[in-house]
Design an enzyme around this catalytic site. Structure first.
Site, short mmCIF file in Angstrom:
data_model
loop_
_atom_site.label_atom_id
_atom_site.label_comp_id
_atom_site.label_asym_id
_atom_site.label_seq_id
_atom_site.Cartn_x
_atom_site.Cartn_y
_atom_site.Cartn_z
N TYR A 1 27.77 11.99 -73.98
CA TYR A 1 27.71 11.94 -75.44
C TYR A 1 26.72 12.98 -75.98
O TYR A 1 25.65 13.20 -75.40
CB TYR A 1 27.29 10.53 -75.84
N HIS B 1 28.94 16.87 -81.02
CA HIS B 1 29.62 15.72 -80.41
C HIS B 1 30.73 16.17 -79.46
O HIS B 1 31.83 15.64 -79.47
CB HIS B 1 30.20 14.79 -81.48
#
Length: 213
Positions: A69, A157
């Site tokens: 992540y 992201h």
């Protein structure tokens, strides 16, 4: 996606893979994890290059740092790729310790940079209109096969919504190459690009920066 075998290695279902379009029109894909934010120590330490002409993956040198992540990758003007980030939810396989954000940066050198001397481009114009042409001096004109504009990376992201690679028309002379930018505004957005040329051995030049107004 369940795991499968291709070319003698295990292809895993992957979250958060970092991917960067390379100057030779392949795509470097690395990292990611099998579970949410690397949960249960599920980072995938594998890298591969996708070849769109054959729809196949080639296994290449694996990363040493897990990325999940909040990770990303950036194509550098010298043809290498920078990987960064990672924000695991937990710090152990049993998911009992909090994770810490990954602050190390990795620089990957693709196989094409181990193939000997690369083509080189001399300085050219810094601004080229859509539909316009630009000429660059080079002693390697005879061996150059393709030219591409690649948009600078803008990753967040693990996603780079601005990433694009645009093939250019290419004409060669004894001591230079002339590239023509497509007219299509939907294909060629305004802004800065890296211009790469690639020779008959698949070796890219270092990028020349240019702007489409």
């Amino acid at each position: 996606m369940p795991g499968s075998r291709r070319h003698g290695w295990v292809q895993k279902g992957t979250r958060y893979p970092e991917s960067s379009i390379l100057p030779d029109d392949t795509v470097l894909i690395s990292g990611g994890s099998e579970d949410y934010r690397g949960r249960s120590d599920s980072d995938i330490l594998q890298a591969r290059i996708y070849h769109p002409d054959t729809n196949t993956f080639q296994r290449v040198a694996d990363p040493l740092v897990g990325r999940n992540y909040h990770s990303g990758s950036v194509l550098l003007p010298d043809g290498r790729v920078m990987f960064f980030g990672g924000d695991p939810l937990f710090g152990d396989k049993a998911n009992t310790k909090p994770g810490t954000s990954e602050k190390r940066i990795s620089i990957y050198t693709p196989p094409y940079l181990y193939q000997g001397e690369r083509p080189a481009l001399g300085g050219g114009p810094k601004t080229v209109e859509r539909g316009g042409a630009a000429t660059f001096a080079t002693k390697d004109a005879a061996s150059i096969r393709t030219a591409r504009l690649i948009r600078p990376s803008a990753t967040t992201h693990v996603t780079d919504v601005d990433q694009r690679s645009i093939a250019l028309d290419l004409k060669k002379t004894k001591d230079g190459v002339t590239v023509t930018v497509p007219r299509n505004r939907n294909l060629v957005h305004s802004g800065w690009y890296m211009l790469f040329v690639v020779d008959d051995k698949g070796r890219p030049s270092k990028a020349q920066w240019g702007r489409v107004p």
